[in-house]
Design a protein around this motif. Structure first.
Motif, PDB file in Angstrom:
ATOM      1  N   VAL A 110       0.848  -1.193   0.000  1.00  0.00           N
ATOM      2  CA  VAL A 110       0.000   0.000   0.000  1.00  0.00           C
ATOM      3  C   VAL A 110       0.881   1.240   0.000  1.00  0.00           C
ATOM      4  N   ILE A 111       0.695   2.102  -0.999  1.00  0.00           N
ATOM      5  CA  ILE A 111       1.481   3.340  -1.056  1.00  0.00           C
ATOM      6  C   ILE A 111       0.547   4.481  -0.695  1.00  0.00           C
ATOM      7  N   LEU A 112       0.689   4.970   0.523  1.00  0.00           N
ATOM      8  CA  LEU A 112      -0.244   5.977   1.035  1.00  0.00           C
ATOM      9  C   LEU A 112      -0.220   7.262   0.230  1.00  0.00           C
ATOM     10  N   GLN A 113       0.997   7.722  -0.076  1.00  0.00           N
ATOM     11  CA  GLN A 113       1.099   9.038  -0.681  1.00  0.00           C
ATOM     12  C   GLN A 113       0.517   9.090  -2.078  1.00  0.00           C
ATOM     13  N   ALA A 114       0.563   7.965  -2.784  1.00  0.00           N
ATOM     14  CA  ALA A 114       0.049   7.957  -4.146  1.00  0.00           C
ATOM     15  C   ALA A 114      -1.382   7.442  -4.187  1.00  0.00           C
ATOM     16  N   GLY A 115      -1.842   6.876  -3.072  1.00  0.00           N
ATOM     17  CA  GLY A 115      -3.202   6.363  -3.061  1.00  0.00           C
ATOM     18  C   GLY A 115      -3.364   5.088  -3.865  1.00  0.00           C
ATOM     19  N   LEU A 116      -2.337   4.267  -3.827  1.00  0.00           N
ATOM     20  CA  LEU A 116      -2.391   3.037  -4.619  1.00  0.00           C
ATOM     21  C   LEU A 116      -2.222   1.817  -3.732  1.00  0.00           C
ATOM     22  N   TRP A 117      -2.899   0.750  -4.091  1.00  0.00           N
ATOM     23  CA  TRP A 117      -2.633  -0.511  -3.419  1.00  0.00           C
ATOM     24  C   TRP A 117      -2.292  -1.537  -4.471  1.00  0.00           C
ATOM     25  N   ASN A 118      -1.038  -1.964  -4.452  1.00  0.00           N
ATOM     26  CA  ASN A 118      -0.630  -3.048  -5.357  1.00  0.00           C
ATOM     27  C   ASN A 118      -1.045  -4.359  -4.703  1.00  0.00           C
ATOM     28  N   VAL A 119      -2.163  -4.862  -5.163  1.00  0.00           N
ATOM     29  CA  VAL A 119      -2.751  -6.041  -4.523  1.00  0.00           C
ATOM     30  C   VAL A 119      -1.781  -7.226  -4.581  1.00  0.00           C
ATOM     31  N   PRO A 120      -1.520  -7.838  -3.439  1.00  0.00           N
ATOM     32  CA  PRO A 120      -0.563  -8.968  -3.441  1.00  0.00           C
ATOM     33  C   PRO A 120      -1.105 -10.166  -4.206  1.00  0.00           C
ATOM     34  N   GLU A 121      -0.182 -11.029  -4.575  1.00  0.00           N
ATOM     35  CA  GLU A 121      -0.498 -12.174  -5.437  1.00  0.00           C
ATOM     36  C   GLU A 121      -1.708 -12.944  -4.963  1.00  0.00           C
ATOM     37  N   GLY A 122      -1.712 -13.224  -3.672  1.00  0.00           N
ATOM     38  CA  GLY A 122      -2.756 -14.114  -3.156  1.00  0.00           C
ATOM     39  C   GLY A 122      -4.161 -13.565  -3.319  1.00  0.00           C
ATOM     40  N   LEU A 123      -4.281 -12.227  -3.355  1.00  0.00           N
ATOM     41  CA  LEU A 123      -5.629 -11.658  -3.440  1.00  0.00           C
ATOM     42  C   LEU A 123      -5.964 -11.167  -4.835  1.00  0.00           C
ATOM     43  N   GLN A 124      -5.073 -11.432  -5.797  1.00  0.00           N
ATOM     44  CA  GLN A 124      -5.281 -10.909  -7.145  1.00  0.00           C
ATOM     45  C   GLN A 124      -6.596 -11.393  -7.743  1.00  0.00           C
ATOM     46  N   TRP A 125      -7.050 -12.613  -7.326  1.00  0.00           N
ATOM     47  CA  TRP A 125      -8.283 -13.151  -7.917  1.00  0.00           C
ATOM     48  C   TRP A 125      -9.484 -12.324  -7.484  1.00  0.00           C
ATOM     49  N   LEU A 126      -9.363 -11.680  -6.276  1.00  0.00           N
ATOM     50  CA  LEU A 126     -10.493 -10.914  -5.743  1.00  0.00           C
ATOM     51  C   LEU A 126     -10.473  -9.473  -6.288  1.00  0.00           C
ATOM     52  N   LEU A 127      -9.279  -8.876  -6.219  1.00  0.00           N
ATOM     53  CA  LEU A 127      -9.155  -7.472  -6.627  1.00  0.00           C
ATOM     54  C   LEU A 127      -7.979  -7.366  -7.594  1.00  0.00           C
ATOM     55  N   PRO A 128      -8.237  -7.580  -8.879  1.00  0.00           N
ATOM     56  CA  PRO A 128      -7.105  -7.599  -9.803  1.00  0.00           C
ATOM     57  C   PRO A 128      -6.475  -6.214  -9.964  1.00  0.00           C
ATOM     58  N   GLY A 129      -5.177  -6.225 -10.253  1.00  0.00           N
ATOM     59  CA  GLY A 129      -4.481  -4.990 -10.586  1.00  0.00           C
ATOM     60  C   GLY A 129      -4.236  -4.104  -9.367  1.00  0.00           C
ATOM     61  N   GLN A 130      -4.451  -2.823  -9.580  1.00  0.00           N
ATOM     62  CA  GLN A 130      -4.216  -1.862  -8.513  1.00  0.00           C
ATOM     63  C   GLN A 130      -5.535  -1.294  -8.025  1.00  0.00           C
ATOM     64  N   VAL A 131      -5.624  -1.083  -6.728  1.00  0.00           N
ATOM     65  CA  VAL A 131      -6.810  -0.439  -6.167  1.00  0.00           C
ATOM     66  C   VAL A 131      -6.443   1.001  -5.826  1.00  0.00           C
ATOM     67  N   ARG A 132      -7.305   1.925  -6.229  1.00  0.00           N
ATOM     68  CA  ARG A 132      -7.030   3.333  -5.910  1.00  0.00           C
ATOM     69  C   ARG A 132      -7.846   3.766  -4.706  1.00  0.00           C
ATOM     70  N   PHE A 133      -7.251   4.567  -3.870  1.00  0.00           N
ATOM     71  CA  PHE A 133      -7.978   5.166  -2.762  1.00  0.00           C
ATOM     72  C   PHE A 133      -7.474   6.591  -2.576  1.00  0.00           C
ATOM     73  N   PRO A 134      -8.179   7.407  -1.797  1.00  0.00           N
ATOM     74  CA  PRO A 134      -7.750   8.798  -1.673  1.00  0.00           C
ATOM     75  C   PRO A 134      -6.339   8.871  -1.087  1.00  0.00           C
ATOM     76  N   ARG A 135      -5.515   9.726  -1.702  1.00  0.00           N
ATOM     77  CA  ARG A 135      -4.148   9.855  -1.231  1.00  0.00           C
ATOM     78  C   ARG A 135      -4.123  10.343   0.194  1.00  0.00           C
ATOM     79  N   PHE A 136      -3.165   9.880   0.945  1.00  0.00           N
ATOM     80  CA  PHE A 136      -3.022  10.386   2.301  1.00  0.00           C
ATOM     81  C   PHE A 136      -1.586  10.819   2.540  1.00  0.00           C
ATOM     82  N   THR A 137      -1.431  12.021   3.032  1.00  0.00           N
ATOM     83  CA  THR A 137      -0.128  12.438   3.522  1.00  0.00           C
ATOM     84  C   THR A 137      -0.357  13.241   4.796  1.00  0.00           C
TER      85      THR A 137
END
Lengths: 323, 259, 379
Positions: free
Chosen positions: A157-184
């Motif tokens: 999870v990269i807070l500053q960019a608002g990105l979650w690089n979903v780990p391998e094991g959960l890729q079937w549930l949430l493929p790719g990257q999940v975006r959320f509001p940036r936090f700093t």
């Protein structure tokens, strides 16, 4: 016999309380409070009034509204607005969370022995504001903070960019990257998060005695009359607690609005919120107009005074419930 | 309900513990790759640390003394002789919570500079005095409330009358009758004042005094690990003060029970 | 009722005080322009017993060494350091706010950016003085009447925390790359700090604008883009924030960046980069306050920092002292100090902006920062 008469004569005099001059000095009653009034006048009232009056004066000595009107620039408006937002949300959330924590221990069945540590810790944390608090939060959720780095390395999870690089094991549930509001930490919400550290404990300290004041008999009486828990809260408990809740919210608002040290320690004197702007103006006249400082300060007083006036009014209204 | 209560409590506790853990961990990381107390050693050895801490501690003591000297007689007098002034005085003591400290110190700078009738900022001593007065104003709400609560639990009228009938003057009454009875309240106010003054930043920075608060902020700009060590030390001091308040109020209960 | 009259009285007092406070102080007559008798100056300074400085961080240009050598030579003079992190604008404000104040809040000497020297002179805040080594100060670096005089200079650079930044940026243009999101910061407030104002100018020069107002405006535009891309952090950076991660890429003078690198000693490792697209040299100037409470101590201080010994202390802090060329020609600069200086970028020309250019740039940046860049707190 004269000894018996003397105390008898003394008793009615003392019983009359404040009436009458003490020991024959004319106006002697007021003498006792003179040091207080002198101190308060010199070091609280006079400086404040000086600033208030100064906001309406020009450098030449005449009267003007221009200073106040000059406040209406985009960056100053933003500064006030951000301050109001931060103060409002940290007060509201502080109120709710503090209430929840206090109620959890006093009312909702958590072990009794948790209460004293909670109160002691709240006493400490409510005073742990300012510079050290900023350091603590930077070390934790700052750009290279403990939690930030852990989230990045272990969870992707990269807070500053608002990105979650979903780990391998959960890729079937949430493929790719999940975006959320940036936090700093250097955002409005970052400030709110930091301010909550001393707002929540302050709330806990003030509301716990009030919650403890809710007598069990009232709850039992309500149940006997057939009220549900929700009705009890809505019609008995909350109206009784409302003055304290509102009072605390106003206090928290003013507390957050004037907080300079925490914000400066987080960001330095360049962040655009009202108290830091005033600080930079006093220090270095960054706005290029010395009288603008007075107007800025006046604006701050007006806002905190308005918040407190609102509290007083609301409290007077809600106290009708107690009658 | 219970689950919800536990959930709320645990989440809250986590919110408070994590930053404390974060700053402690960072403060121990000065040496690359291992934990060490290097940051603490570095901070404690700094002459600026010792000087500013001593200055702030001294200021705190002065503030406490001034605060007690102003608040105790006033609260006593109001309770005894002029109860109709209570709302006015309570309102005044709540003003420092409404007027931000930065506005108050801004007023000091403009009002008491060398061109004015009371040129306090003209000398170091004068500025220190001004700073102490400012701190007293900041501590006023807490001091007054603590002492007022303490006075409420004792029968001021009777005690005063008894002392007067034994021939005591006002100073004796205040010093030897009233003060010992409200000592725990006064001490609570005193420790709270200490915690406030030690960390105070705004007034000290704008009056340019070598206090602990501005020192901490400067260090945050210039050093990486030492500020976290300072934060841990500051937290420990605050905890110490609050612990002392708790201790003092607990012992007071015992002496009152003897009555 | 009495409370009301008390309040009314206090309010009237406040109004009255506002009306009668006269801030207009007569500018005191300046002291002698040159010192003939150093011994007399030293005696007079030691009689004053104190020197009040402002905005001199100990790790800026090795002011630590300058203070120590001064104290060693004149133990009778205590150095009273005000607000080490003050910006140039704050230094001028400190003089203004303390007109007529002879207490320890009033600075004796100031060290401000080039553009702030003439501004202080116009406002009557400084007094002229010519040190013994006046003639070896380049003419372009001093005021003809002696009001202000250059002291040292350096080149604008980036200090990069290589623990947090994988690919070190090599130019201003590189900074706009999305990989540097939330990482780039200035080392001062661009409305008050000379270092920050000139950083904006450097960015403007990097886009090809001419020094002066054009560079100022182009720099503002660059920072507006940087801010909108989310790469700019509106925090005043220092070595603390660089290491903590708040400002991993810091735009500051090379001497400050090198000192930061040395102080952090590899934890974290810092790389100092002089950008490819511009090498902007910035000079600071010294001046004595017109209202200095200790004018003789101030003059003695000036003599010290313009002596070979004082100038070499600055060199130890990676700053090029203003008399550098003269001292090198006379062979008084130790070789190891010369070797420590960072090499100039090959093929790059170092730009020394004129006084007019820095003035115009300052006006453009200070006036336009809030409006153009408006780095506010993000939602």
């Amino acid at each position: 016999m004269s000894e018996a008469a003397a105390p008898a004569a003394a008793a009615p005099r003392a019983a009359s309380g404040g009436g009458g001059a003490s020991r024959g000095l004319p106006g002697g009653r007021w003498l006792g409070v003179l040091p207080f009034f002198l101190f308060v006048t010199l070091f609280l009232i006079l400086p404040t009034l000086y600033i208030v009056v100064g906001a309406f004066r020009t450098t030449g000595g005449g009267w003007t509204l221009q200073n106040v009107l000059d406040l209406n620039t985009r960056s100053i408006r933003n500064a006030y607005w951000v301050s109001v937002q931060v103060s409002f949300w940290s007060a509201l959330l502080g109120c709710l969370i503090g209430f929840a924590m206090s109620a959890a221990v006093v009312l909702w069945g958590l072990p009794r022995w948790l209460k004293q540590p909670l109160l002691t810790f709240s006493g400490v944390a409510s005073n742990f504001a300012g510079v050290p608090l900023a350091f603590a939060f930077i070390a934790t959720v700052g750009p290279a903070g403990l939690i930030t780095l852990w989230l990045r390395s272990d969870l992707g999870v990269i807070l500053q960019a608002g990105l979650w690089n979903v780990p391998e094991g959960l890729q079937w549930l949430l493929p790719g990257q999940v975006r959320f509001p940036r936090f700093t930490i250097l955002s409005t919400w970052g400030l709110i998060l930091t301010y909550l550290f001393f707002q929540i404990p302050l709330m806990v300290l003030i509301i716990t005695p009030a919650i403890e004041g809710l007598r069990r008999e009232w709850r039992e009486a309500a149940e006997v009359l057939g009220a549900s828990a929700w009705q009890y809260w809505r019609m008995v408990a909350l109206p009784i607690l409302t003055p304290s809740l509102l009072g605390c919210m106003a206090l928290l608002f003013a507390n957050a609005f004037g907080a300079v040290a925490t914000a400066i320690a987080l960001t330095g004197p360049a962040l655009n919120i009202a108290p830091i702007l005033l600080y930079a103006q006093i220090r270095g006249d960054v706005l290029g107009n010395p009288n603008l400082g007075y107007a800025l300060a006046l604006g701050m007083i007006v806002i905190t005074a308005a918040a407190n006036a609102l509290y007083v009014w609301l409290r007077a209204r809600s106290e009708r419930w107690l009658k | 309900m219970r689950a919800f209560a536990w959930g709320a409590f645990v989440l809250g506790a986590l919110y408070f513990v994590l930053p404390l853990w974060g700053m402690t961990e960072f403060s121990l990381s000065m040496r690359r790759g291992e934990y060490s107390f290097d940051a603490y050693r570095s901070v404690l050895a700094m002459p600026d640390f010792q000087a500013t801490f001593a200055f702030s501690a001294f200021m705190a003591l002065v503030t406490i003394v001034v605060g007690v000297l102003i608040v105790v007689p006033t609260a006593f007098w109001v309770r005894l002789k002029v109860p109709e002034l209570r709302p006015v005085i309570e309102f005044i003591t709540l003003l420092p919570l409404v007027i931000p400290a930065i506005v108050i110190v801004f007023g000091y700078i403009r009002l008491y500079n060398t061109g004015s009738w009371l040129p306090l900022t003209g000398t170091a001593m004068g500025t220190n005095l001004l700073l102490a007065m400012g701190y007293t104003v900041l501590a006023l709400p807490y001091m007054y409330r603590a002492v007022d609560t303490g006075l409420r639990t004792i029968d001021v009228g009777t005690l005063t009358e008894a002392a007067q009938s034994l021939g005591a003057g006002w100073a004796t009454i205040l010093g030897r009758v009233i003060l010992p009875n409200v000592l725990s309240a006064v001490l609570s106010g005193a420790f709270l004042t200490f915690a406030i003054v030690i960390g105070e930043f705004t007034m000290a920075a704008l009056l340019d005094r070598p206090a602990f608060g501005p020192f901490m902020q400067r260090l945050g700009q210039d050093r990486a690990y030492e500020p976290s060590a300072l934060a841990v030390i500051a937290f420990a001091i605050t905890w110490g003060c609050m612990g002392l308040i708790g201790l003092v109020s607990r012992t007071q209960k015992h002496t009152r029970a003897a009555r | 009722m009495t409370a009301k009259t008390w309040l009314a009285g206090t309010a009237s007092a406040a109004v009255l005080m506002q009306a009668t406070l006269a801030f207009a102080q007569q500018t005191p007559a300046p002291g002698p322009l040159r010192t003939e008798d150093m011994a007399a100056l030293q005696a007079a300074a030691e009689a004053e017993g104190m020197l009040t400085t402002i905005a001199l961080p100990r790790d800026w240009c090795n002011y630590e060494g300058v203070f120590q050598t001064f104290q060693a030579k004149y133990p009778g003079i205590t150095i009273n350091e005000l607000n080490p992190n003050a910006s140039s604008a704050e230094e001028l404000e400190a003089i203004r706010a303390n007109r007529g104040n002879t207490g320890p809040q009033a600075p004796d000497v100031i060290d401000v950016g080039l553009a702030f020297g003439p501004q202080a002179q116009e406002e009557g805040l400084i007094q002229p003085y010519m040190v013994q080594t006046w003639d070896s100060i380049p003419e372009s670096a001093r005021d003809a009447e002696g009001y202000w005089y250059g002291d040292y200079y350096g080149v604008m650079s980036f200090a990069v925390n290589t623990d947090l930044v994988a690919e070190v940026p090599q130019s201003f243009a590189d900074l706009l790359d999305p990989q540097y999101a939330g990482q780039v910061a200035l080392a001062g407030d661009p409305r008050a700090s000379n270092q920050a104002i000139l950083a904006v100018m450097a960015a403007g020069l990097a886009t090809g604008a001419e020094p002066g107002q054009a560079a100022g405006e182009a720099g503002l535009e660059f920072f507006r883009q940087l801010n909108e891309a989310g790469n700019f952090v509106p925090v005043i950076g220092g070595s603390g924030t660089l290491a903590q991660g708040t400002t991993p890429i810091l735009i500051q003078w090379d001497y400050n960046a090198l000192t930061t690198r040395d102080t952090l000693a590899g934890n974290p490792p810092v790389e100092v980069v002089i950008p490819e697209d511009v090498s902007l040299a910035g000079m600071y100037v010294q001046a004595i306050s017109a209202y200095a409470p200790q004018p003789n101590a101030a003059r003695l201080w000036m003599e010290h920092i313009y002596s070979d010994e004082g100038q070499l202390e600055w060199l130890k802090g990676y700053c090029r002292p203003i008399r550098f060329d003269d001292m090198v020609a006379r062979g008084v600069v130790p070789q190891d100090l010369l070797d420590r200086l960072p090499p100039a970028r090959e093929g790059a020309t170092v730009v020394f902006p004129s006084l007019d250019a820095v003035n115009a740039n300052r006006d453009a940046v200070v006036g336009g920062w809030d409006a153009v860049v408006g780095a506010d707190v993000v939602e």
